[in-house]
Design an enzyme around this catalytic site. Structure first.
Site, PDB file in Angstrom:
ATOM      1  N   GLY A  34       0.795  -1.221   0.000  1.00 51.40           N
ATOM      2  CA  GLY A  34       0.000   0.000   0.000  1.00 51.40           C
ATOM      3  C   GLY A  34       0.826   1.268   0.000  1.00 51.40           C
ATOM      4  O   GLY A  34       2.020   1.269   0.315  1.00 51.40           O
ATOM      5  N   ASN A  35       0.169   2.368  -0.348  1.00 55.20           N
ATOM      6  CA  ASN A  35       0.820   3.678  -0.334  1.00 55.20           C
ATOM      7  C   ASN A  35      -0.238   4.771  -0.263  1.00 55.20           C
ATOM      8  O   ASN A  35      -1.373   4.593  -0.723  1.00 55.20           O
ATOM      9  CB  ASN A  35       1.723   3.869  -1.558  1.00 55.20           C
ATOM     10  CG  ASN A  35       1.182   3.192  -2.798  1.00 55.20           C
ATOM     11  OD1 ASN A  35       0.278   3.709  -3.443  1.00 55.20           O
ATOM     12  ND2 ASN A  35       1.703   2.010  -3.115  1.00 55.20           N
ATOM     13  N   GLY A  51      10.084   0.837   0.168  1.00 55.03           N
ATOM     14  CA  GLY A  51      10.986   0.034   0.978  1.00 55.03           C
ATOM     15  C   GLY A  51      11.104   0.420   2.435  1.00 55.03           C
ATOM     16  O   GLY A  51      12.133   0.154   3.061  1.00 55.03           O
ATOM     17  N   SER A  79       6.903   3.194  -5.609  1.00 56.62           N
ATOM     18  CA  SER A  79       6.944   2.810  -7.026  1.00 56.62           C
ATOM     19  C   SER A  79       5.607   3.020  -7.711  1.00 56.62           C
ATOM     20  O   SER A  79       5.520   3.040  -8.939  1.00 56.62           O
ATOM     21  CB  SER A  79       7.368   1.346  -7.158  1.00 56.62           C
ATOM     22  OG  SER A  79       6.424   0.496  -6.513  1.00 56.62           O
ATOM     23  N   GLU A  80       4.541   3.184  -6.908  1.00 54.77           N
ATOM     24  CA  GLU A  80       3.205   3.401  -7.476  1.00 54.77           C
ATOM     25  C   GLU A  80       2.911   4.881  -7.707  1.00 54.77           C
ATOM     26  O   GLU A  80       1.785   5.242  -8.073  1.00 54.77           O
ATOM     27  CB  GLU A  80       2.135   2.824  -6.531  1.00 54.77           C
ATOM     28  CG  GLU A  80       2.303   1.354  -6.184  1.00 54.77           C
ATOM     29  CD  GLU A  80       1.808   0.430  -7.280  1.00 54.77           C
ATOM     30  OE1 GLU A  80       1.792   0.849  -8.455  1.00 54.77           O
ATOM     31  OE2 GLU A  80       1.441  -0.708  -6.958  1.00 54.77           O
ATOM     32  N   HIS A 101      -4.121  -3.270  -0.101  1.00 53.21           N
ATOM     33  CA  HIS A 101      -4.576  -4.591  -0.527  1.00 53.21           C
ATOM     34  C   HIS A 101      -5.338  -5.280   0.608  1.00 53.21           C
ATOM     35  O   HIS A 101      -4.956  -6.373   1.039  1.00 53.21           O
ATOM     36  CB  HIS A 101      -3.391  -5.467  -0.941  1.00 53.21           C
ATOM     37  CG  HIS A 101      -2.358  -4.753  -1.746  1.00 53.21           C
ATOM     38  ND1 HIS A 101      -1.019  -4.735  -1.405  1.00 53.21           N
ATOM     39  CD2 HIS A 101      -2.477  -4.003  -2.871  1.00 53.21           C
ATOM     40  CE1 HIS A 101      -0.347  -4.029  -2.295  1.00 53.21           C
ATOM     41  NE2 HIS A 101      -1.207  -3.563  -3.200  1.00 53.21           N
ATOM     42  N   HIS A 163      -5.210  -7.053  -7.895  1.00 58.29           N
ATOM     43  CA  HIS A 163      -4.274  -6.124  -7.239  1.00 58.29           C
ATOM     44  C   HIS A 163      -4.816  -5.632  -5.896  1.00 58.29           C
ATOM     45  O   HIS A 163      -4.290  -5.980  -4.860  1.00 58.29           O
ATOM     46  CB  HIS A 163      -3.968  -4.948  -8.175  1.00 58.29           C
ATOM     47  CG  HIS A 163      -2.803  -4.123  -7.749  1.00 58.29           C
ATOM     48  ND1 HIS A 163      -2.004  -3.445  -8.643  1.00 58.29           N
ATOM     49  CD2 HIS A 163      -2.287  -3.841  -6.525  1.00 58.29           C
ATOM     50  CE1 HIS A 163      -1.050  -2.800  -7.988  1.00 58.29           C
ATOM     51  NE2 HIS A 163      -1.216  -3.017  -6.693  1.00 58.29           N
TER      52      HIS A 163
END
Length: 442
Positions: A34-35, A51, A79-80, A101, A163
Site C-alpha cells: 500500500g501507499n 521500501g 513505485s506506485e 490490498h 491487485h
C-alpha cells in the site's frame, strides 16, 4: 504521535503517518503493501516511500515530489507514484489517494468482481459506484492510465484487477473513511453469502431512506458555553467508547452513532460528518428538550435516538453501527441464533431482525422490538442497534453480538449449528438475573 487527524492544520507528512498507522493497526495492509499520498495547495505530492516498514512509518520518512519533478526526502517515492499522479492530473477535486490490498476487497479483485454498494443506503450515499480497472503491471504508466480512466468517469473508488483498491478523497480523512467503509462492506457481502442470499436495494428505497434521515432538530437558545461537570463526564465516556470501537472495527469513521442519556429530557450524541476516529469532547452534541446545541449537527440518526429514549426510560445508552459480521446478517436477513454459548443467550436473549425502514414505523416498528430483554436489534440492509442501562453495558452487548455473529458465520463451513438445548436454557435462566444485572462501572 497524535492519533487525531486535523487536515486543516497538520502537515501532509503528519497526516499520512497517522492514516497509515490506522490502516496498519486495523490489519488492512502489510509491512510492504500500500501507499498514501496528498496533493497540497502548491500541487506538490507528498507520498509514502518505497521500501520502508509501513508499521513503523515516521513523518520524516514521507517524500515530497515537487510540481517540477524534484524529489525531496531521505527515500525514493513509492513505485506506485505514477498512478497517484495520473489520478491527480485527471481529477482536480481529489486531494488525497489511498492504495492498499485489504483482504475483503482483494477477494473481489481476484474474482474480478465489484462489491455492490447498494446493500446499505449509507454506503451507497458515501461511496457511490465502484469502478474497475483492468490489470496492468504495478508501477507502470499503463496501470496509471487504467486507473485514471476510471476516475475520469467520476468514481472515487476503483477495484484494481488482481491487485487491490485505490481511493481518492477531498482530503486524506475522506479517502480513508471511504476505504474503511468499502472494505467492511466487501467483507460483509462475502460472509453474508455463507448465510444466504445478499439483498441489494433499489435506488428508490435508498433515496427514500436517506430523505427520512435528512430531518433536522431545531437549535436551542444560545447558552453558557462552559460545560457542566456531568456533561464533560458523559462526553468523556462517549469518547472512550468511540475510540475503542474504532480500533476494534465495531464503529467506522464514516458511519455509526453513540449517545448517552443525561436525564429524562437530555442526552449527548456523536456529531454528523466528522470522522469517529477524530472526535473531541467539544464535538459532542447535546440535545435538550427536543433541541440541539446551536451551530452543531448531531448524527443523522438523532431523531431515532430521541424516540428510543422517550419510549424506554430504562434505556440510558444507544449504539447504532455496521460492524462486519452483524452486517452480514443485516444484508441477508438470516436468523441470528443466540443459543450459541451461555454468555450470548444470557446477555442478548433474543436478537430480533426488523424490516428495512422499520425504525420509522411508529406503530409496529423498532420501538416495539427493543427493550431491556431485547437490547440488540438488526435492521435489514441498515444497521445494528444496541441499547443498555449504561454505555459500557451497551458496548459489551455489541462486542458479544459481533463475536457471536462471527462464530455463527465461521461455523457454517463445519455444518449445521447445534444450539443450546431447552433444558440447558432453563438452567441458565436461574442465573440470568445475577449475570445480566452486573453493575457496570464507567
Amino acid at each position: 504521535m497524535t492519533s487525531l487527524l486535523d487536515t486543516k492544520t497538520m502537515h501532509p507528512r503528519d497526516q499520512i503517518t497517522v492514516v497509515m498507522r490506522r490502516i496498519y493497526d486495523r490489519v488492512l495492509t502489510t509491512t510492504s503493501g500500500g501507499n498514501l499520498s496528498i496533493r497540497d495547495d502548491d500541487d506538490n505530492v507528498w507520498i509514502t516511500p518505497a521500501g520502508v516498514d509501513k508499521g513503523l512509518l515516521k513523518p520524516s520518512d514521507i517524500v515530497c515530489v515537487k510540481k517540477d519533478g524534484t524529489i525531496i526526502g531521505d527515500h525514493s517515492p513509492s513505485s506506485e507514484y505514477p498512478f497517484h499522479l495520473a489520478i491527480y492530473n485527471r481529477r482536480p477535486d481529489i486531494k488525497a489517494v489511498v492504495h492498499a490490498h485489504p483482504p475483503g476487497i482483494v477477494a473481489f479483485s481476484i474474482a474480478r468482481q465489484v462489491p455492490d454498494t447498494r446493500v446499505l443506503p449509507q454506503v451507497r450515499s458515501f461511496c457511490g459506484e465502484i469502478g474497475y480497472a483492468p490489470y496492468a503491471m504495478p508501477g507502470t504508466e499503463a496501470l496509471g492510465h487504467s486507473i485514471a480512466s476510471q476516475f475520469n468517469e467520476g468514481v472515487h473508488i476503483v477495484i484494481m484487477e488482481n491487485h487491490g483498491t485505490v481511493i481518492g478523497g477531498s482530503d486524506i480523512s475522506d479517502a480513508y473513511q471511504k476505504f474503511e467503509l468499502v472494505e467492511v462492506t466487501a467483507k460483509s457481502i462475502l460472509y453474508g453469502s455463507k448465510l444466504g442470499k445478499v439483498k441489494v436495494l433499489e435506488d428508490s428505497q435508498i433515496d427514500g431512506q436517506l430523505k427520512q434521515y435528512a430531518k433536522k432538530l431545531p437549535d436551542a437558545a444560545a447558552g453558557n458555553p462552559e460545560l457542566s461537570s456531568i456533561s464533560r463526564e458523559k462526553r468523556t465516556e462517549i469518547l472512550k467508547i468511540v475510540k475503542r470501537a474504532c480500533r476494534q472495527g465495531l464503529l467506522l469513521g464514516a458511519y455509526g452513532s453513540i449517545s448517552t442519556r443525561i436525564n429524562e429530557d437530555e442526552f449527548l450524541i456523536t456529531p454528523d460528518a466528522i470522522s469517529k476516529w477524530d472526535l473531541t469532547l467539544e464535538d459532542m452534541v447535546q440535545v435538550s428538550y427536543g433541541k440541539k446545541d446551536p451551530g452543531k449537527n448531531p448524527d443523522h440518526s438523532v431523531l431515532l435516538h430521541q424516540a428510543i429514549y422517550k419510549q424506554h426510560p430504562d434505556i440510558n445508552a444507544i449504539i447504532i453501527t455496521q460492524p462486519t459480521y452483524l452486517t452480514s446478517f443485516a444484508i441477508t436477513g438470516a436468523r441470528f441464533n443466540v443459543r450459541t454459548i451461555p454468555e450470548t443467550w444470557i446477555y442478548l436473549q433474543d436478537v430480533q431482525t426488523g424490516g428495512f425502514g422499520c425504525q420509522f414505523d411508529k406503530e409496529n416498528g423498532l420501538l416495539s422490538m427493543i427493550s431491556q430483554d431485547s437490547p440488540v436489534v438488526i435492521l435489514k440492509n441498515e444497521c445494528t442497534i444496541v441499547t443498555g442501562n449504561k454505555l459500557l453495558q451497551a458496548f459489551d452487548y455489541l462486542e458479544v453480538a459481533e463475536f457471536s455473529a462471527k462464530s455463527l458465520i465461521l461455523s457454517a463451513s463445519l455444518g449445521d449449528m447445534i444450539p443450546i438445548s431447552d433444558n440447558e436454557i432453563e438452567e441458565l435462566g436461574k442465573v440470568m438475573s445475577r449475570w445480566k444485572n452486573y453493575e457496570w462501572k464507567m
